[in-house]
Scaffold this motif. Structure first.
Motif, mmCIF file in Angstrom:
data_model
loop_
_atom_site.group_PDB
_atom_site.id
_atom_site.type_symbol
_atom_site.label_atom_id
_atom_site.label_comp_id
_atom_site.label_asym_id
_atom_site.label_seq_id
_atom_site.Cartn_x
_atom_site.Cartn_y
_atom_site.Cartn_z
ATOM 1 N N LEU A 330 0.830 -1.212 0.000
ATOM 2 C CA LEU A 330 0.000 0.000 0.000
ATOM 3 C C LEU A 330 0.863 1.260 0.000
ATOM 4 O O LEU A 330 0.485 2.275 -0.595
ATOM 5 C CB LEU A 330 -0.930 -0.009 1.212
ATOM 6 C CG LEU A 330 -1.967 -1.141 1.231
ATOM 7 C CD1 LEU A 330 -2.696 -1.179 2.568
ATOM 8 C CD2 LEU A 330 -2.961 -1.001 0.088
ATOM 9 N N ALA A 331 2.024 1.200 0.658
ATOM 10 C CA ALA A 331 2.931 2.342 0.639
ATOM 11 C C ALA A 331 3.478 2.578 -0.764
ATOM 12 O O ALA A 331 3.658 3.723 -1.189
ATOM 13 C CB ALA A 331 4.076 2.118 1.630
ATOM 14 N N ARG A 332 3.727 1.502 -1.500
ATOM 15 C CA ARG A 332 4.170 1.641 -2.893
ATOM 16 C C ARG A 332 3.086 2.321 -3.727
ATOM 17 O O ARG A 332 3.375 3.170 -4.576
ATOM 18 C CB ARG A 332 4.496 0.273 -3.489
ATOM 19 C CG ARG A 332 5.818 -0.299 -3.041
ATOM 20 C CD ARG A 332 6.109 -1.605 -3.717
ATOM 21 N NE ARG A 332 6.155 -1.477 -5.174
ATOM 22 C CZ ARG A 332 6.410 -2.492 -5.981
ATOM 23 N NH1 ARG A 332 6.628 -3.693 -5.498
ATOM 24 N NH2 ARG A 332 6.442 -2.315 -7.286
ATOM 25 N N GLU A 333 1.831 1.945 -3.501
ATOM 26 C CA GLU A 333 0.741 2.599 -4.216
ATOM 27 C C GLU A 333 0.668 4.079 -3.846
ATOM 28 O O GLU A 333 0.446 4.931 -4.705
ATOM 29 C CB GLU A 333 -0.585 1.904 -3.898
ATOM 30 C CG GLU A 333 -0.706 0.503 -4.485
ATOM 31 C CD GLU A 333 -2.078 -0.093 -4.230
ATOM 32 O OE1 GLU A 333 -2.880 0.512 -3.490
ATOM 33 O OE2 GLU A 333 -2.355 -1.177 -4.793
ATOM 34 N N PRO A 343 9.336 6.565 3.339
ATOM 35 C CA PRO A 343 10.307 6.686 4.431
ATOM 36 C C PRO A 343 10.757 5.308 4.918
ATOM 37 O O PRO A 343 10.085 4.300 4.656
ATOM 38 C CB PRO A 343 9.519 7.427 5.527
ATOM 39 C CG PRO A 343 8.356 8.052 4.815
ATOM 40 C CD PRO A 343 8.030 7.139 3.672
ATOM 41 N N PRO A 344 11.898 5.224 5.614
ATOM 42 C CA PRO A 344 12.364 3.929 6.139
ATOM 43 C C PRO A 344 11.332 3.309 7.079
ATOM 44 O O PRO A 344 10.705 4.008 7.881
ATOM 45 C CB PRO A 344 13.654 4.287 6.894
ATOM 46 C CG PRO A 344 14.090 5.590 6.298
ATOM 47 C CD PRO A 344 12.843 6.315 5.916
ATOM 48 N N VAL A 345 11.152 2.002 6.952
ATOM 49 C CA VAL A 345 10.239 1.267 7.827
ATOM 50 C C VAL A 345 11.080 0.635 8.935
ATOM 51 O O VAL A 345 11.790 -0.336 8.705
ATOM 52 C CB VAL A 345 9.460 0.183 7.057
ATOM 53 C CG1 VAL A 345 8.524 -0.569 7.982
ATOM 54 C CG2 VAL A 345 8.674 0.815 5.907
ATOM 55 N N GLY A 375 4.182 11.684 5.380
ATOM 56 C CA GLY A 375 4.871 12.224 6.547
ATOM 57 C C GLY A 375 3.938 12.720 7.621
ATOM 58 O O GLY A 375 4.345 13.492 8.495
ATOM 59 N N LEU A 376 2.676 12.279 7.589
ATOM 60 C CA LEU A 376 1.679 12.749 8.561
ATOM 61 C C LEU A 376 1.387 11.739 9.653
ATOM 62 O O LEU A 376 0.543 11.986 10.514
ATOM 63 C CB LEU A 376 0.367 13.093 7.838
ATOM 64 C CG LEU A 376 0.444 14.228 6.822
ATOM 65 C CD1 LEU A 376 -0.871 14.355 6.083
ATOM 66 C CD2 LEU A 376 0.802 15.523 7.515
ATOM 67 N N SER A 443 6.676 15.596 5.640
ATOM 68 C CA SER A 443 7.942 15.202 5.027
ATOM 69 C C SER A 443 8.045 15.785 3.639
ATOM 70 O O SER A 443 7.053 16.174 3.027
ATOM 71 C CB SER A 443 8.039 13.681 4.937
ATOM 72 O OG SER A 443 7.050 13.177 4.078
ATOM 73 N N GLY A 444 9.259 15.864 3.086
ATOM 74 C CA GLY A 444 9.467 16.464 1.779
ATOM 75 C C GLY A 444 9.491 17.983 1.923
ATOM 76 O O GLY A 444 9.579 18.532 3.022
#
Length: 448
Positions: A330-333, A343-345, A375-376, A443-444
């Motif tokens: 889901l993070a890739r999506e 971000p690092p897991v 980043g939230l 983030s970013g």
């Protein structure tokens, strides 16, 4: 993933013995080498290893070792041992990709602490690499229903077995488990895939129009019906109709649906003409329809008609072994959707994800992955919803509400702060002041 091991390279036999013995006492598996080439022959891309090498060696110095290791895998941690005068060389090596350096003399405990951090980095690299490779090898169906738990494998096999079976299906599962995903898969893997898939949420349709939505109507059938209208069932002819939250369907409409299921015909409102249907019905519910039919909330005959074949989707808390894999998927999506890097897991985050109960199931996990990439997300302790913020004085409750609104608005604008403060009717400084006061970070660059 194999067991972690340390490859220790040094031409000083006494140092090799002392360091290896000390690391073994710290619980590590150590392989010692005097010849760097012999050590390098034992390094591979899949190793869960950390290299500890002296810089000054006669046959091959630490720079050459580092270069050769990086050719094999640039993210294998290499820790360099250096003498007092070699510190500038060690700094140069770190700029070239070394993980860290230890200056002589050193304690084994200090080296062990650096090694453990290096192992953690290596573990994350290997695990993320394995997840990427796993996701790269999945079939279309396993990409939709991600997981390796036996319960989700059973669901996938049932979908493939039932896809072309001309039977109606009842899909059972809690909110957010993916009932519509299963319904779409049943359609897309069937011979009906090129024909319509019509999804209806029975709870979202007002009672006064649900019958017209399903069956259509003729002109003049009721006030406001100025022209004939094709209903969803007729529109789906040849394809699939998905009725989500079917427990919310009014009883009088249930009776007409039962007739459509049994006779494969419908009659538009205001008409006496029967229309033949070639439709597959898939219904979904989050409640026990058996109990509902006994209490009078659902027609027993419709329940029995629907319950010929049922698929039960497991709750996410019942397949926790799938949570890390599914979260990364889901993070890739989310990365593609928001154009942000993942971000690092960390191990702490992974443990937190696995230990959480996920009342909202995959839907809640998807929202968490979105927030994480944006980043939230800062852990479940900081994700209290407005509805849950019912303790404390008025000021703290208002502050919790304000923070929740701003965070949701930032998320909806993919982290872009200009769009956020414009949509909230704030100035740029006003938004930044509130974010600082409420502890909201993005983030970013959050470019505006």
């Amino acid at each position: 993933m194999n067991q972690p091991s340390i490859l220790l390279l040094d031409d000083d036999a006494d140092l090799r013995h002392a360091v290896s013995q000390g690391l073994e006492l710290e619980g590590h598996e150590v392989a010692v080498f005097e010849d760097p080439m012999a050590a390098l022959s034992n390094v591979s891309r899949d190793d869960y290893s950390v290299i500890v090498s002296d810089i000054m060696m006669p046959k091959m110095d630490g720079f050459d070792v580092l270069s050769r290791v990086m050719d094999i895998d640039p993210v294998i941690p290499v820790i360099l041992i250096t003498g007092h005068g070699d510190v500038p060389l060690a700094v140069k090596a770190m700029k070239s990709g070394a993980y860290d350096f230890i200056e002589k003399p050193f304690t084994v405990q200090k080296l062990a602490a650096v090694v453990e951090r290096a192992f953690e980095k290596r573990r994350l690299v290997l695990e993320n690499r394995r997840l990427r490779e796993t996701l790269g090898e999945v079939t279309d169906l396993s990409a939709r229903l991600v997981g390796r738990a036996p319960s989700i494998e059973i669901i996938r096999s049932q979908i493939l077995a039932l896809a072309d079976a001309e039977v109606d299906v009842l899909v059972l599962g809690e909110t957010g488990t993916g009932k519509e995903v299963v319904a779409r898969a049943l359609h897309d893997f069937s011979s009906r895939k090129k024909l319509p898939f019509v999804a209806l949420n029975c709870a979202a349709l007002p009672k006064d129009i649900i019958e017209s939505e399903l069956f259509g109507h003729e002109a003049g059938a009721f006030t406001g019906a100025n022209k004939s209208r094709v209903g969803k069932l007729e529109y789906a002819n040849g394809g699939t109709v998905f009725l989500d939250e079917i427990e919310s369907m009014p009883l009088d409409v249930q009776a007409k649906l039962l007739r459509a299921l049994e006779e494969r015909t419908i009659v538009r409102l205001g008409s006496n003409h029967s229309i033949q249907l070639d439709v597959r019905f898939i219904a979904a519910t989050k409640v026990d329809l058996g109990e509902s039919s006994e209490s009078g909330g659902f027609r027993p005959d419709l329940y029995y008609r629907l319950n010929v074949v049922s698929l039960e989707i497991p709750a996410l808390r019942d397949r926790k072994e799938d949570i890390p894999l599914l979260f990364f998927h889901l993070a890739r999506e989310a990365r593609g959707k928001f154009r942000r890097e993942i971000p690092p897991v960390s191990p702490g985050l992974e443990a937190e994800l696995v230990n959480y109960d996920w009342p909202g199931n995959v839907r809640e996990l998807r929202n968490t992955a979105d927030r994480f990439v944006l980043g939230l997300w800062r852990g479940f302790g900081n994700q209290q919803s407005v509805q849950e913020s019912t303790t404390g004085d008025l000021s703290s409750r208002v502050q919790a509400f304000e923070k929740s609104v701003i965070e949701r608005e930032i998320q909806s604008h993919s982290g872009q702060l200009k769009a956020t403060y414009e949509s909230l009717g704030l100035s740029r400084k006003g938004l930044y002041d509130k974010m600082k006061r409420l502890g909201i970070q993005v983030s970013g660059d959050g470019s505006d």
